[in-house]
Write an enzyme that holds these catalytic residues in place. Structure first.
Site, PDB file in Angstrom:
ATOM      1  N   GLY A 101       0.655  -1.268  -0.070  1.00 19.67           N
ATOM      2  CA  GLY A 101       0.006   0.141   0.025  1.00 19.67           C
ATOM      3  C   GLY A 101       0.894   1.420   0.119  1.00 19.67           C
ATOM      4  O   GLY A 101       2.055   1.253  -0.312  1.00 19.67           O
ATOM      5  N   SER A 102       0.362   2.338   0.626  1.00 21.26           N
ATOM      6  CA  SER A 102       0.830   3.579   0.429  1.00 21.26           C
ATOM      7  C   SER A 102       2.110   3.549   1.283  1.00 21.26           C
ATOM      8  O   SER A 102       2.200   3.029   2.617  1.00 21.26           O
ATOM      9  CB  SER A 102      -0.067   4.657   0.888  1.00 21.26           C
ATOM     10  N   GLU A 141       5.745  -3.111   0.659  1.00 22.30           N
ATOM     11  CA  GLU A 141       5.904  -2.869  -0.780  1.00 22.30           C
ATOM     12  C   GLU A 141       5.067  -1.633  -1.115  1.00 22.30           C
ATOM     13  O   GLU A 141       3.878  -1.505  -0.889  1.00 22.30           O
ATOM     14  CB  GLU A 141       5.216  -3.993  -1.510  1.00 22.30           C
ATOM     15  N   CYS A 162       2.131  -0.059  -9.347  1.00 17.42           N
ATOM     16  CA  CYS A 162       3.360   0.415  -8.459  1.00 17.42           C
ATOM     17  C   CYS A 162       4.507   0.764  -9.182  1.00 17.42           C
ATOM     18  O   CYS A 162       5.389   1.359  -8.834  1.00 17.42           O
ATOM     19  CB  CYS A 162       3.728  -0.435  -6.935  1.00 17.42           C
ATOM     20  N   GLU A 170       4.193   9.808  -7.095  1.00 13.80           N
ATOM     21  CA  GLU A 170       3.519   8.640  -8.012  1.00 13.80           C
ATOM     22  C   GLU A 170       2.258   9.024  -8.531  1.00 13.80           C
ATOM     23  O   GLU A 170       1.301   9.311  -7.508  1.00 13.80           O
ATOM     24  CB  GLU A 170       3.511   7.295  -6.950  1.00 13.80           C
TER      25      GLU A 170
END
Length: 463
Positions: free
Chosen positions: A215-216, A236, A270, A364
């Protein structure tokens, strides 16, 4: 009566299903069950049992690929063609975890190299690290759960998995399938909640030995700072993946993979292609070809077989991406394409040379947007590509081996793809973010290593 969570389709926000949410008491029951299961050493599943369960689950899932793909498209918004790929990958992921058990072993530690170590035989064995808490993301609502749960099952860790609040159905169906395949319920449980504080309580409970978080970065690093002493973790997060296009690149061959890497799942990946650095000698032609292919992308309902780009997961994410594009345009950046189709659906867009301090250049995007920048010298592009605090996967396109290897060696990335897009991945390769992009190593065999302790046994003998 339990609070209900309404799960809606990402594309049109239509209700799919209402499901009961877990509360604090439910979490305590699940944690106690997992801890009790771990402590009952004589009742641990043997490796052959764990492998057989994973293989049976793979066979069951293989027979339900279309149903899972439809569910992925509904709750996550991924186009059906890509959702089918995700479901088939999940089948392979289960088999990958089962197959890895054949290689999952300790090693001999040499003794007798000094007088003090003479007369001893030493070797290591693998043991499950303990209870695993797995907190997952929305963008691959089946396969990310596989990445976290299948290694835990293979190693022998009781696991509690919390799917992303917008996409819990694929997770629930997968866990039910695992139980159907013979996995006792105590070995894999779910936590269904929209309460971030409850999810944090799961992650930071002292009975949890390993946190797997996808996640973030903001949430992941916060959770890591709150973990109980001794708890290990793997994080991650995302990046702003750079692509370098050398002047020798074959434009006939590179546009399709770059478009796939940039607009697959509406850019909600991602390692999605985001920052494209193109040599000035070919930039004009590159932009013409890229623009034509992006304009031809079919955008809309992810359940339609022809759709190539679907919605973003939530209206607020659509608003955010649109505002970042507007910020760049307001500062004089040329926009190609773009626009809005619905509350959650944006038309694919390209920005040409946005400022280095624009949001689209620094953070991102996680949306259907790529940014193209020109460069004269290869090292200049490499330096700009490496300038952000995030680093994950990168790529370089070149027909000349010199620039390709120079970029591959100097790009700050955990993996560099040569003549392929940044989003390439197989589930048995290591997958890891550097710096703010992550901690630990993903990929099913690699995660199995992280979810295990290595115990050394030393036997003293007189021989």
């Amino acid at each position: 009566m339990s609070e209900m969570i309404e799960v809606v389709q990402a594309y049109d926000r239509a209700l799919i299903k209402a499901i009961p949410a877990d509360d604090a008491q439910a979490l305590e029951t699940k944690l106690a069950t997992a801890a009790r299961t771990l402590s009952a050493r004589d009742a641990w599943l043997k490796p052959h049992q764990r492998g057989a369960i994973l293989q049976r689950a793979a066979s069951l899932l293989e027979g339900r690929v279309e149903a899972f793909a439809k569910l992925i498209a509904q709750e996550g918004g991924k186009p059906l063609t890509d959702a089918l790929v995700e479901a088939r990958r999940a089948v392979d992921g289960l088999r990958n975890a089962a197959d890895e058990l054949r290689n999952f072993a300790g090693r001999e530690i040499p003794m007798g190299l000094t007088p003090a170590s003479d007369g001893r035989w030493a070797f290591t064995t693998k043991e499950p690290i303990g209870v695993v808490a797995a907190i997952s993301a929305f963008n691959h609502p089946l396969n990310l759960i596989i990445h976290q749960v299948a290694p835990a099952i293979a190693v022998g860790c009781p696991v509690i998995v919390k799917p992303a609040a917008p996409t819990p159905l694929s997770c629930l169906e997968l866990v039910a399938l695992l139980h159907e395949a013979g996995l006792p319920e105590a070995w894999c449980q779910t936590l269904i909640t929209e309460d971030n504080a409850l999810a944090e309580r799961l992650a930071t409970d002292p009975r949890v030995a390993f946190l797997s978080f996808i996640g973030s970065a903001r949430v992941g690093w916060h959770l890591r700072s709150k973990l109980a002493p001794g708890t290990r973790c793997a994080l991650e997060h995302g990046g702003a993946a750079p692509v370098i296009v050398d002047r020798s690149a074959n434009l006939d061959a590179i546009i399709e993979p770059i478009v796939k890497g940039g607009y697959y799942h509406a850019g909600q990946v991602c390692v999605s292609v985001q920052r494209i650095f193109v040599h000035a000698a070919i930039k004009v032609e590159f932009v013409e070809r890229l623009s034509a292919r992006v304009a031809a992308l079919r955008v809309g309902d992810p359940l339609l077989p022809e759709t190539e780009v679907g919605p973003l997961i939530l209206p607020r994410e659509t608003d955010r991406v649109a505002s970042w594009i507007e910020e760049a345009v307001g500062r004089g950046t040329q926009l190609i394409g773009g626009g809005r189709l619905s509350r959650t659906t944006l038309k694919p867009a390209i920005l040409l040379d946005p400022p280095a301090d624009a949001k689209v250049s620094e953070f991102e995007v996680f949306g259907p947007l790529t940014c193209v920048y020109g460069f004269e010298e290869l090292d200049q592009a490499i330096d700009i590509a490496n300038a952000l605090p995030v680093a994950f996967q990168a790529s370089v396109f070149s027909r000349d081996i010199g620039p390709a290897l120079r970029a591959a060696q100097r790009l700050d990335a955990s993996a560099v793809m040569i003549n392929d897009h940044t989003a390439f991945r197989t589930d048995w390769m290591p997958f890891a973010g550097r710096r703010q992009s992550g901690y630990g190593v993903g990929g099913i065999p690699w995660t199995m290593k992280e979810m295990a302790h290595e115990k050394m046994l030393v036997l003293k003998h007189d021989g």
